[in-house]
Design an enzyme around this catalytic site. Structure first.
Site, PDB file in Angstrom:
ATOM      1  N   ARG A   7       2.453  -0.508  -7.562  1.00 32.22           N
ATOM      2  CA  ARG A   7       1.106  -1.024  -7.225  1.00 32.22           C
ATOM      3  C   ARG A   7       0.423  -1.692  -8.421  1.00 32.22           C
ATOM      4  O   ARG A   7      -0.796  -1.569  -8.604  1.00 32.22           O
ATOM      5  CB  ARG A   7       0.200   0.086  -6.667  1.00 32.22           C
TER       6      ARG A   7
ATOM      7  N   SER B 264      -4.637   3.186   1.353  1.00 35.62           N
ATOM      8  CA  SER B 264      -4.463   4.391   0.523  1.00 35.62           C
ATOM      9  C   SER B 264      -5.403   4.299  -0.667  1.00 35.62           C
ATOM     10  O   SER B 264      -5.345   3.327  -1.424  1.00 35.62           O
ATOM     11  CB  SER B 264      -3.020   4.490   0.023  1.00 35.62           C
TER      12      SER B 264
ATOM     13  N   GLU C 141      -5.859   3.927  -6.477  1.00 34.06           N
ATOM     14  CA  GLU C 141      -5.122   2.669  -6.283  1.00 34.06           C
ATOM     15  C   GLU C 141      -6.149   1.542  -6.128  1.00 34.06           C
ATOM     16  O   GLU C 141      -5.944   0.415  -6.558  1.00 34.06           O
ATOM     17  CB  GLU C 141      -4.254   2.798  -5.025  1.00 34.06           C
TER      18      GLU C 141
END
Ligand SMILES: Cc1cc2nc3c(=O)[nH]c(=O)nc-3n(C[C@H](O)[C@H](O)[C@H](O)COP(=O)(O)OP(=O)(O)OC[C@H]3O[C@@H](n4cnc5c(N)ncnc54)[C@H](O)[C@@H]3O)c2cc1C
Length: 333
Positions: free
Chosen positions: A210, A258, A329
């Protein structure tokens, strides 16, 4: 339109450290008249004092002083040149699907790479059945996935249902079902701080989970290597992934996917949050989703502060219980 200027832009988006050229400088190095100067120096589309809640899928965030939407590479280049000259903070966004902007908003310019920056071009690959697909950063991943279905091209099915832009997906190294955007990439074109466009092959880029190390550069386009495949089979695979998303993810409540990264060497973040007994817990209008514990949702009246407080509550509770601090994230601005 203004000619592109070659300016030495700051290396990282943020408040400018440039020297001024004949402008009245405020205490923080920025002239308070900069909005009028920007209007005079750049002829592209600008929306003033626009609430970031409108531009982010979490639907929170105070006003950005300006949202500028360049319609071409030249407009983007000239915009960043002008902002460097004025010493004004800026930040590029795509679809705002991985962003939490504070209630105080953003006292600078949000550079929006949107629909006007979304062309898709192809050229033949080196081997039979391979196609190189060059996509501008503002193209939505869903538009790209649907285009791939129409063209019978496979390799990006995993991205079906990720609501970001191509630029945001490259910067986030977005992924799902065990695949990431970097798997299908050949090269990325960036706009550098110095005002030049540079193309970097995937091998020269530092992708991780990510994350892509951008060194403050703007992603303007990405080139993917895709394979010809059966149109109906590609369509079926994308449809299946969309259905699974619908089953496993909260529907009808604003979110950013998320919220936390999965920590290495531990169970998934969602499992840790659920096992810590936090499913459904609320701070103000922000809630840990009842459906998927790694989704923080806006129940309708959340503020950015509610999300920040809930984020810290989750981080502290999971750290106490399992000895690992979850890292967001979502990018916080
Ligand atoms: C319902 C839902 C499901 C999701 N599912 C997934 C999933 O399965 N997998 C996954 O990885 N993510 C998922 N996400 C998160 C998000 O969609 C991805 O991270 C997406 O790639 C972000 O793209 P964006 O254009 O919205 O980026 P933004 O949120 O606009 O920006 C994200 C960051 O990238 C920077 N940035 C954006 N564009 C550029 C550019 N052109 N150049 C330089 N910097 C740039 C921004 O400054 C910011 O720091 C989901 C989100 C939602 C709401």
């Amino acid at each position: 339109m203004l000619p592109a200027r070659v300016c030495s832009l700051q290396e990282r988006p943020g408040c400018g450290t440039m020297k001024f050229q004949g402008l009245r400088v405020m205490g923080n190095g920025v002239d308070k008249e900069w909005p009028a100067q920007l209007r005079d120096l750049w002829s592209g589309e600008i929306e003033w004092n626009s609430p970031m809640a409108r531009w982010c899928t979490l639907q929170v965030g105070g006003p950005a002083r300006a949202i500028a939407a360049p319609a071409s590479r030249e407009e983007l280049q000239s915009l960043l040149g002008v902002l460097a000259q004025l010493g004004v903070c800026w930040r590029v966004i795509g679809r705002g699907s991985n962003l939490l902007v504070s209630d105080a908003g953003y006292e600078g310019v949000i550079v929006l790479l949107g629909r006007k920056f979304s062309a898709i071009e192809t050229r033949p690959g080196r081997k039979a059945g391979e196609v190189m697909v060059r996509v501008e950063a503002g193209c939505s991943l869903m538009k790209l996935v649907n285009w791939c279905i129409d063209q019978g091209l496979q390799g990006l099915e995993f991205a079906a249902g990720i609501p970001g832009s191509v630029g945001g997906a490259v910067v986030m190294n977005a992924g799902a079902w065990g695949k990431e955007i970097s798997d299908a990439l050949l090269a990325v074109t960036f706009l550098r701080g110095s005002g030049e466009f540079v193309e970097r092959a995937k091998d020269g880029l530092a992708f991780s989970y990510r994350h892509l190390k951008t060194e403050g550069m703007v992603v303007v386009a990405a080139e993917f290597l895709l394979q010809a495949g059966d149109r109906q089979a590609i369509d079926r695979r994308c449809g299946q992934m969309m259905r699974e998303r619908k089953e496993k993810q909260p529907q009808g409540l604003a979110n950013a996917g998320s919220f936390f990264k999965n920590p290495s060497g531990f169970p998934a973040a969602g499992k840790l949050i659920q096992d810590a007994g936090l499913k459904g817990i609320r701070v103000g209008g922000a809630q840990v989703s009842e459906v998927h514990a790694n989704f923080l949702v806006n129940t309708g009246s959340a503020t950015a502060q509610d999300f920040l407080d809930l984020m810290r509550l989750v981080q502290e509770t999971v750290a106490e219980r399992f000895g690992v601090r979850l890292e967001p994230e979502v990018h916080i601005l």
